[in-house]
Design a protein around this motif. Structure first.
Motif, PDB file in Angstrom:
ATOM      1  N   ILE A 170       9.221  14.286   2.800  1.00 17.65           N
ATOM      2  CA  ILE A 170       7.877  14.058   2.262  1.00 17.65           C
ATOM      3  C   ILE A 170       7.903  14.221   0.742  1.00 17.65           C
ATOM      4  CG2 ILE A 170       5.513  14.972   2.199  1.00 17.65           C
ATOM      5  CD1 ILE A 170       6.127  13.497   4.818  1.00 17.65           C
ATOM      6  N   HIS A 171       7.278  13.287   0.048  1.00 15.89           N
ATOM      7  CA  HIS A 171       7.072  13.438  -1.393  1.00 15.89           C
ATOM      8  C   HIS A 171       5.787  14.241  -1.554  1.00 15.89           C
ATOM      9  CE1 HIS A 171      10.418  10.885  -1.876  1.00 15.89           C
ATOM     10  NE2 HIS A 171       9.836   9.881  -1.260  1.00 15.89           N
ATOM     11  N   LEU A 172       5.979  15.546  -1.646  1.00 18.50           N
ATOM     12  CA  LEU A 172       4.839  16.468  -1.647  1.00 18.50           C
ATOM     13  C   LEU A 172       4.378  16.643  -3.093  1.00 18.50           C
ATOM     14  CD1 LEU A 172       2.956  18.232  -0.169  1.00 18.50           C
ATOM     15  CD2 LEU A 172       4.799  19.731   0.437  1.00 18.50           C
ATOM     16  N   GLY A 176       5.448   9.580   2.273  1.00 19.70           N
ATOM     17  CA  GLY A 176       6.892   9.383   2.361  1.00 19.70           C
ATOM     18  C   GLY A 176       7.422   9.135   3.745  1.00 19.70           C
ATOM     19  N   HIS A 177       8.683   9.517   3.888  1.00 23.19           N
ATOM     20  CA  HIS A 177       9.513   9.037   4.987  1.00 23.19           C
ATOM     21  C   HIS A 177       9.444  10.029   6.141  1.00 23.19           C
ATOM     22  CE1 HIS A 177      10.663   6.683   1.544  1.00 23.19           C
ATOM     23  NE2 HIS A 177      11.077   7.766   0.922  1.00 23.19           N
ATOM     24  N   MET A 178       8.341   9.968   6.867  1.00 25.66           N
ATOM     25  CA  MET A 178       8.087  10.978   7.897  1.00 25.66           C
ATOM     26  C   MET A 178       9.179  10.983   8.965  1.00 25.66           C
ATOM     27  SD  MET A 178       4.575  11.686   9.859  1.00 25.66           S
ATOM     28  CE  MET A 178       4.224  13.342  10.384  1.00 25.66           C
ATOM     29  N   LEU A 194       0.836  -1.209   0.000  1.00 22.41           N
ATOM     30  CA  LEU A 194       0.000   0.000   0.000  1.00 22.41           C
ATOM     31  C   LEU A 194       0.867   1.254   0.000  1.00 22.41           C
ATOM     32  CD1 LEU A 194      -2.686  -1.131   2.602  1.00 22.41           C
ATOM     33  CD2 LEU A 194      -3.031  -0.839   0.133  1.00 22.41           C
ATOM     34  N   ARG A 195       2.010   1.172   0.600  1.00 26.78           N
ATOM     35  CA  ARG A 195       2.944   2.318   0.616  1.00 26.78           C
ATOM     36  C   ARG A 195       3.849   2.321  -0.617  1.00 26.78           C
ATOM     37  NH1 ARG A 195       6.048   5.124  -0.730  1.00 26.78           N
ATOM     38  NH2 ARG A 195       7.744   6.208   0.354  1.00 26.78           N
ATOM     39  N   GLU A 196       4.398   1.162  -0.938  1.00 28.06           N
ATOM     40  CA  GLU A 196       5.396   1.081  -2.012  1.00 28.06           C
ATOM     41  C   GLU A 196       4.831   1.408  -3.388  1.00 28.06           C
ATOM     42  OE1 GLU A 196       9.111  -0.961  -1.318  1.00 28.06           O
ATOM     43  OE2 GLU A 196       8.467   1.020  -0.713  1.00 28.06           O
ATOM     44  N   ALA A 207      15.364  15.840  -1.219  1.00 33.17           N
ATOM     45  CA  ALA A 207      15.807  15.090  -0.058  1.00 33.17           C
ATOM     46  C   ALA A 207      16.535  13.818  -0.440  1.00 33.17           C
ATOM     47  CB  ALA A 207      14.609  14.746   0.821  1.00 33.17           C
ATOM     48  N   GLU A 208      16.009  13.109  -1.470  1.00 31.74           N
ATOM     49  CA  GLU A 208      16.635  11.826  -1.806  1.00 31.74           C
ATOM     50  C   GLU A 208      16.671  11.527  -3.296  1.00 31.74           C
ATOM     51  OE1 GLU A 208      14.398   8.594  -0.046  1.00 31.74           O
ATOM     52  OE2 GLU A 208      12.589   9.109  -1.153  1.00 31.74           O
ATOM     53  N   HIS A 209      15.973  12.263  -4.138  1.00 33.09           N
ATOM     54  CA  HIS A 209      15.947  11.951  -5.573  1.00 33.09           C
ATOM     55  C   HIS A 209      17.064  12.636  -6.347  1.00 33.09           C
ATOM     56  CE1 HIS A 209      11.349  10.949  -5.322  1.00 33.09           C
ATOM     57  NE2 HIS A 209      12.105  10.089  -4.680  1.00 33.09           N
ATOM     58  N   GLY A 210      17.738  13.591  -5.737  1.00 33.20           N
ATOM     59  CA  GLY A 210      18.830  14.270  -6.403  1.00 33.20           C
ATOM     60  C   GLY A 210      18.370  15.461  -7.227  1.00 33.20           C
TER      61      GLY A 210
HETATM   62 ZN    ZN Z   1      11.048   8.112  -1.240  1.00 31.21          ZN
END
Ligand code: ZN
Ligand code: 2HG
Length: 488
Positions: free
Chosen positions: A399-401, A392-394, A342-344, A438-441
């Protein structure tokens, strides 16, 4: 440093001349030149960028790859290193003018060594993250890096982009898991830094320069990764929470109970969950519908640690106080995977739903609810009917806003507003002392943001490093640093 100190790459004519030499290095299997074979390598996962390339080079070893890079450096032909091609920011897409060749790492996919005592895994860049996780598990260990695209994403790309993911809250980003690297430098030299040491304090930490450089400083060909002891007790709960503040309060409660046990703490909105349930086969909601959800995973390598009781205790108290309104704890591995699905599947579900603008932002963890509240208001003001899909990764404040087009707006019209939407989010994130990626570059999508966010001494130093290592701008041109080449 002005851009003029970094020269332009070669014109396409040089490429035709070099193809025979490259075929001599990598053989027929290692060189794709038919448009039908190269097309998939020229487009990004989100289909934001449509590039073109005259060839995809697929070396089978570090020696072959180094010879390819040396030949291209001599001919001034630019290369775009590519792993699983799962970038969210066009980080592995060649330019549209056909002047760049794609350098695929896919054939370099051997696990070289695994040591359960040292807790290290030595592997080549083309191994998928999933295969690397499996290799660690077979040796009774855990490779504690987990991202939605792990079945396709390859170690080289994961490291070059310093991927984050679901377990960062406990084990850190990809950067924190790297002990050693093997890198082919822009001039074709091989740097063998495959050291497995926990302590090695000998000058500049070169490996960390390449991690997160997004292929602009060289090509990561192999790595030594840190492993962790494999958890034997894992508990996962999906919780319905009434507000984003409640999700944060639940995180604080978990942390106060036992910070060492938290393996993941993920946030999802009601809107995102709706997208998943509508678009992804085999998903269903095992608890009451809610405007917000939290997915909590606790894990420990110690048998008999009582994690189940810990989870039940925290959730019972949270329910009593109205922090959680409903919750389900997985009773089996199948249920655990179903909850994680459900998250992935949020990224895939969002893609199927239509056009989206992504904002992979980070703020201090305590500011996540304020970020969501302010963005919801500002977004409706900017574009009435826009659908906000934050997840996302609270636990990392990441957050993937993301935003999906209003129901009645054509996708292209919506995407034409992408900078206005990203700027709207950026303003709030900046006010909260956050980051625009934050994490995608940075990739192709965000270099224009660099002067505003990372300008002055920081960007100046980055440009000096780039010019020192890659003076002819042959490594992944147009990515990360602004003003190097108009691409796409
Ligand atoms: Zn992510
Ligand atoms: C995730 O956390 C990925 O699932 C993708 O980083 C995020 O689609 C996104 O915006």
């Amino acid at each position: 440093m002005p851009d003029t100190q970094i020269q332009d790459a070669a014109a396409p004519v040089a490429i035709t001349a070099i193809l025979a030499e490259l075929r001599g290095i990598v053989g027929d299997r290692g060189l794709l030149t038919e448009a039908s074979d190269t097309a998939a390598y020229a487009e990004d996962w989100r289909k934001l960028y449509q590039g073109r390339t005259q060839a995809v080079i697929r070396p089978a070893s570090t020696a072959e790859l180094a010879a390819v890079v040396a030949a291209c450096a001599k001919a001034r032909v630019a290369l775009v290193p590519q792993g699983g091609n799962t970038s969210m920011v066009g980080g592995a897409t060649p330019s549209a003018d056909g002047s760049e060749l794609v350098l695929s790492l896919s054939r370099m996919n051997r696990i070289r060594a695994i040591d359960p005592v040292d807790l290290t895994l030595t592997l080549e860049a083309g191994v998928t993250l999933k295969a690397a996780q499996n290799a660690a598990a077979e040796a009774g260990c855990l490779l504690p890096l987990s991202i939605s695209s792990e079945g396709t994403a390859q170690i080289g790309g994961v490291l070059a982009t310093n991927a984050g993911g679901n377990n960062t809250v406990r084990y850190g980003n990809a950067r924190d898991l790297v002990l050693g690297l093997e890198v082919v430098l822009p001039d074709g030299q091989i740097w063998n830094g495959l050291r497995r040491l926990r302590k090695d304090n000998t000058g500049y930490c070169l490996r960390q320069l390449f991690v997160g450089s997004e292929g602009t400083l060289g090509v990561i060909t192999a790595a030594v990764l840190k492993l962790a002891p494999r958890p034997v007790e894992i508990e996962v709960a999906l919780c319905a929470v009434p507000t984003a503040e409640a999700a944060l309060a639940l995180y604080t409660r978990c942390n106060q109970h036992d910070p060492a046990a938290i393996q993941a703490f993920e946030y999802m909105s009601g809107q995102g969950m709706e997208f998943v349930l509508r678009n992804i086969d085999g998903t269903s909601l095992p608890l009451t519908k809610s405007p917000h959800y939290a997915l909590v995973e606790l894990a420990t390598p110690c048998a008999g640690a009582g994690l189940r009781e810990a989870m039940e205790q925290v959730l019972a108290a949270a329910m009593e106080d109205g922090v959680v309104t409903d919750a389900v704890i997985a009773e089996s591995e199948t249920q655990r995977l179903a909850l994680w699905k459900l998250r992935e599947e949020h990224a895939e579900a969002q893609k199927r739903e239509g056009a989206s603008v992504k904002n992979d932002v980070a703020v201090p963890v305590s500011k996540v609810p304020e970020l969501l509240a302010r963005a919801a208001i500002a977004a409706q003001k900017l574009m009435p009917g826009i659908r906000m899909v934050p997840f996302g990764h609270m636990g990392d404040g990441n957050i993937h806003l993301n935003f999906e087009q209003p129901m009645d707006m054509p996708g292209a019209e919506f995407l034409a507003q992408d900078h206005a939407i990203m700027d709207m989010v950026g303003e709030i994130v900046r006010d909260l002392d956050g980051s625009f990626s934050a994490e995608h570059g940075v990739g192709l999508l965000k270099p224009y943001m660099m002067p505003e966010w990372r300008g002055g001494a920081e960007l100046d130093t980055m440009r000096k490093i780039k010019a020192a290592l890659d003076p002819h701008n042959l490594m992944n041109p147009g990515k990360v640093l602004p003003g190097m080449r108009a691409s796409s």
